[in-house]
Write a protein that holds these residues in place. Sequence first.
Motif, PDB file in Angstrom:
ATOM      1  N   ASP A   3     -12.637   1.742  15.777  1.00 15.79           N
ATOM      2  CA  ASP A   3     -12.647   1.007  17.040  1.00 15.79           C
ATOM      3  C   ASP A   3     -14.072   0.961  17.606  1.00 15.79           C
ATOM      4  O   ASP A   3     -15.016   1.445  16.979  1.00 15.79           O
ATOM      5  CB  ASP A   3     -11.633   1.614  18.028  1.00 15.79           C
ATOM      6  CG  ASP A   3     -12.020   3.002  18.486  1.00 15.79           C
ATOM      7  OD1 ASP A   3     -13.166   3.435  18.237  1.00 15.79           O
ATOM      8  OD2 ASP A   3     -11.173   3.666  19.097  1.00 15.79           O
ATOM      9  N   GLU A   4     -14.216   0.388  18.794  1.00 14.19           N
ATOM     10  CA  GLU A   4     -15.582   0.184  19.320  1.00 14.19           C
ATOM     11  C   GLU A   4     -16.287   1.514  19.633  1.00 14.19           C
ATOM     12  O   GLU A   4     -17.511   1.559  19.743  1.00 14.19           O
ATOM     13  CB  GLU A   4     -15.565  -0.761  20.543  1.00 14.19           C
ATOM     14  CG  GLU A   4     -14.877  -0.228  21.785  1.00 14.19           C
ATOM     15  CD  GLU A   4     -13.344  -0.305  21.711  1.00 14.19           C
ATOM     16  OE1 GLU A   4     -12.704   0.097  22.690  1.00 14.19           O
ATOM     17  OE2 GLU A   4     -12.789  -0.756  20.674  1.00 14.19           O
ATOM     18  N   GLN A   5     -15.546   2.588  19.756  1.00 18.10           N
ATOM     19  CA  GLN A   5     -16.187   3.885  19.974  1.00 18.10           C
ATOM     20  C   GLN A   5     -16.447   4.624  18.654  1.00 18.10           C
ATOM     21  O   GLN A   5     -16.929   5.746  18.652  1.00 18.10           O
ATOM     22  CB  GLN A   5     -15.291   4.762  20.865  1.00 18.10           C
ATOM     23  CG  GLN A   5     -15.247   4.312  22.311  1.00 18.10           C
ATOM     24  CD  GLN A   5     -14.485   5.317  23.152  1.00 18.10           C
ATOM     25  OE1 GLN A   5     -13.279   5.493  22.981  1.00 18.10           O
ATOM     26  NE2 GLN A   5     -15.188   6.007  24.028  1.00 18.10           N
ATOM     27  N   GLY A   6     -16.075   3.992  17.531  1.00 17.38           N
ATOM     28  CA  GLY A   6     -16.357   4.611  16.239  1.00 17.38           C
ATOM     29  C   GLY A   6     -15.273   5.556  15.743  1.00 17.38           C
ATOM     30  O   GLY A   6     -15.517   6.346  14.833  1.00 17.38           O
ATOM     31  N   HIS A   7     -14.077   5.496  16.349  1.00  9.35           N
ATOM     32  CA  HIS A   7     -12.981   6.338  15.848  1.00  9.35           C
ATOM     33  C   HIS A   7     -12.352   5.692  14.617  1.00  9.35           C
ATOM     34  O   HIS A   7     -11.815   4.598  14.731  1.00  9.35           O
ATOM     35  CB  HIS A   7     -11.881   6.487  16.907  1.00  9.35           C
ATOM     36  CG  HIS A   7     -12.327   7.170  18.163  1.00  9.35           C
ATOM     37  ND1 HIS A   7     -12.461   6.507  19.358  1.00  9.35           N
ATOM     38  CD2 HIS A   7     -12.651   8.451  18.410  1.00  9.35           C
ATOM     39  CE1 HIS A   7     -12.859   7.362  20.303  1.00  9.35           C
ATOM     40  NE2 HIS A   7     -12.989   8.543  19.752  1.00  9.35           N
ATOM     41  N   PRO A   8     -12.389   6.358  13.457  1.00  9.55           N
ATOM     42  CA  PRO A   8     -11.706   5.786  12.297  1.00  9.55           C
ATOM     43  C   PRO A   8     -10.193   5.894  12.436  1.00  9.55           C
ATOM     44  O   PRO A   8      -9.686   6.779  13.133  1.00  9.55           O
ATOM     45  CB  PRO A   8     -12.195   6.654  11.135  1.00  9.55           C
ATOM     46  CG  PRO A   8     -12.549   7.969  11.753  1.00  9.55           C
ATOM     47  CD  PRO A   8     -12.993   7.666  13.163  1.00  9.55           C
ATOM     48  N   THR A   9      -9.479   4.975  11.788  1.00  9.57           N
ATOM     49  CA  THR A   9      -8.030   5.119  11.719  1.00  9.57           C
ATOM     50  C   THR A   9      -7.723   6.232  10.718  1.00  9.57           C
ATOM     51  O   THR A   9      -8.605   6.699   9.984  1.00  9.57           O
ATOM     52  CB  THR A   9      -7.363   3.821  11.218  1.00  9.57           C
ATOM     53  OG1 THR A   9      -7.807   3.596   9.866  1.00  9.57           O
ATOM     54  CG2 THR A   9      -7.736   2.632  12.070  1.00  9.57           C
ATOM     55  N   LEU A  10      -6.451   6.609  10.657  1.00 10.41           N
ATOM     56  CA  LEU A  10      -6.032   7.677   9.746  1.00 10.41           C
ATOM     57  C   LEU A  10      -6.454   7.371   8.309  1.00 10.41           C
ATOM     58  O   LEU A  10      -6.982   8.227   7.598  1.00 10.41           O
ATOM     59  CB  LEU A  10      -4.501   7.776   9.836  1.00 10.41           C
ATOM     60  CG  LEU A  10      -3.856   9.077   9.400  1.00 10.41           C
ATOM     61  CD1 LEU A  10      -4.325  10.220  10.276  1.00 10.41           C
ATOM     62  CD2 LEU A  10      -2.339   8.968   9.477  1.00 10.41           C
ATOM     63  N   ASN A  11      -6.237   6.126   7.884  1.00 10.60           N
ATOM     64  CA  ASN A  11      -6.560   5.763   6.506  1.00 10.60           C
ATOM     65  C   ASN A  11      -8.045   5.653   6.235  1.00 10.60           C
ATOM     66  O   ASN A  11      -8.479   5.725   5.093  1.00 10.60           O
ATOM     67  CB  ASN A  11      -5.887   4.440   6.139  1.00 10.60           C
ATOM     68  CG  ASN A  11      -4.511   4.690   5.577  1.00 10.60           C
ATOM     69  OD1 ASN A  11      -4.313   5.667   4.866  1.00 10.60           O
ATOM     70  ND2 ASN A  11      -3.562   3.831   5.910  1.00 10.60           N
ATOM     71  N   GLU A  12      -8.804   5.424   7.288  1.00  9.83           N
ATOM     72  CA  GLU A  12     -10.258   5.316   7.112  1.00  9.83           C
ATOM     73  C   GLU A  12     -10.927   6.677   7.050  1.00  9.83           C
ATOM     74  O   GLU A  12     -12.096   6.777   6.697  1.00  9.83           O
ATOM     75  CB  GLU A  12     -10.861   4.540   8.285  1.00  9.83           C
ATOM     76  CG  GLU A  12     -10.616   3.050   8.210  1.00  9.83           C
ATOM     77  CD  GLU A  12     -10.894   2.357   9.538  1.00  9.83           C
ATOM     78  OE1 GLU A  12     -10.924   1.132   9.555  1.00  9.83           O
ATOM     79  OE2 GLU A  12     -11.042   3.054  10.573  1.00  9.83           O
ATOM     80  N   MET A  13     -10.212   7.727   7.443  1.00 10.57           N
ATOM     81  CA  MET A  13     -10.833   9.054   7.425  1.00 10.57           C
ATOM     82  C   MET A  13     -11.213   9.407   5.992  1.00 10.57           C
ATOM     83  O   MET A  13     -10.407   9.256   5.077  1.00 10.57           O
ATOM     84  CB  MET A  13      -9.850  10.100   7.947  1.00 10.57           C
ATOM     85  CG  MET A  13      -9.629  10.048   9.426  1.00 10.57           C
ATOM     86  SD  MET A  13      -8.573  11.463   9.884  1.00 10.57           S
ATOM     87  CE  MET A  13      -8.255  11.079  11.598  1.00 10.57           C
ATOM     88  N   ASP A  14     -12.444   9.882   5.842  1.00 17.49           N
ATOM     89  CA  ASP A  14     -12.972  10.171   4.521  1.00 17.49           C
ATOM     90  C   ASP A  14     -13.255  11.667   4.414  1.00 17.49           C
ATOM     91  O   ASP A  14     -13.933  12.239   5.277  1.00 17.49           O
ATOM     92  CB  ASP A  14     -14.258   9.357   4.330  1.00 17.49           C
ATOM     93  CG  ASP A  14     -15.013   9.772   3.096  1.00 17.49           C
ATOM     94  OD1 ASP A  14     -14.479   9.579   1.987  1.00 17.49           O
ATOM     95  OD2 ASP A  14     -16.122  10.322   3.231  1.00 17.49           O
ATOM     96  N   LEU A  15     -12.722  12.283   3.369  1.00 20.95           N
ATOM     97  CA  LEU A  15     -12.888  13.735   3.236  1.00 20.95           C
ATOM     98  C   LEU A  15     -14.366  14.123   3.182  1.00 20.95           C
ATOM     99  O   LEU A  15     -14.759  15.129   3.773  1.00 20.95           O
ATOM    100  CB  LEU A  15     -12.142  14.250   1.996  1.00 20.95           C
ATOM    101  CG  LEU A  15     -12.167  15.774   1.796  1.00 20.95           C
ATOM    102  CD1 LEU A  15     -11.582  16.527   2.976  1.00 20.95           C
ATOM    103  CD2 LEU A  15     -11.446  16.178   0.511  1.00 20.95           C
TER     104      LEU A  15
END
Lengths: 107, 107
Positions: A3-15
Amino acid sequence: MPDEQGHPTLNEMDLGAVLAALADPLRRRVVTTLIDEPEGTERTCASFDLGVSKSSLTYHFRVLREAGLVTHVDYGNSRKVKLRRHDLESRFPGMLDLLTNESRARQ
Amino acid sequence: MPDEQGHPTLNEMDLGAVLAALADPLRRRVVTTLIDEPEGTERTCASFDLGVSKSSLTYHFRVLREAGLVTHVDYGNSRKVKLRRHDLESRFPGMLDLLTNESRARQ
């Protein structure tokens, strides 16, 4: 997309990004502190007493936010951070326990 | 103290160093590959086909060794690496599972 604050979605989270964020002892301290707080706790960045400059503080919290470890909640004239506990438990099972165990063992 | 090859003892292993080592996708691939191999498997560094120069390979394996993730076994004219599976399971319970789960989920 984050989102515009840079929060990744669950699927975008990268280990890789999560591990890099947690490799730093100050950022790890923020996360282990939040793990020990009651569910849903929101705190200001300054409340963690990290002993670093305001620009460093901004940088460390940005790394945590962009990795998906914390959410920034905007209250207009102040901003608070909250652990993405459920997201992390669902996306990387066992990771929060790993941090808690290590943090307790070293105390 | 780490031994002359830079292997830390169990107590010297530092979570920050381990997380920093694992934050890199190539180094994480080495570790997840070794996790899936039978217990005690030894492999040459070149066998992982990381597609990087010899000096990069040396660097990445040094980071893994100094963090305590792998042991280097010297055979005179060749050197092999072995996962420190028991040490890691005892020192950081749940960490290997975290890597395995993530690696399988992304395949």
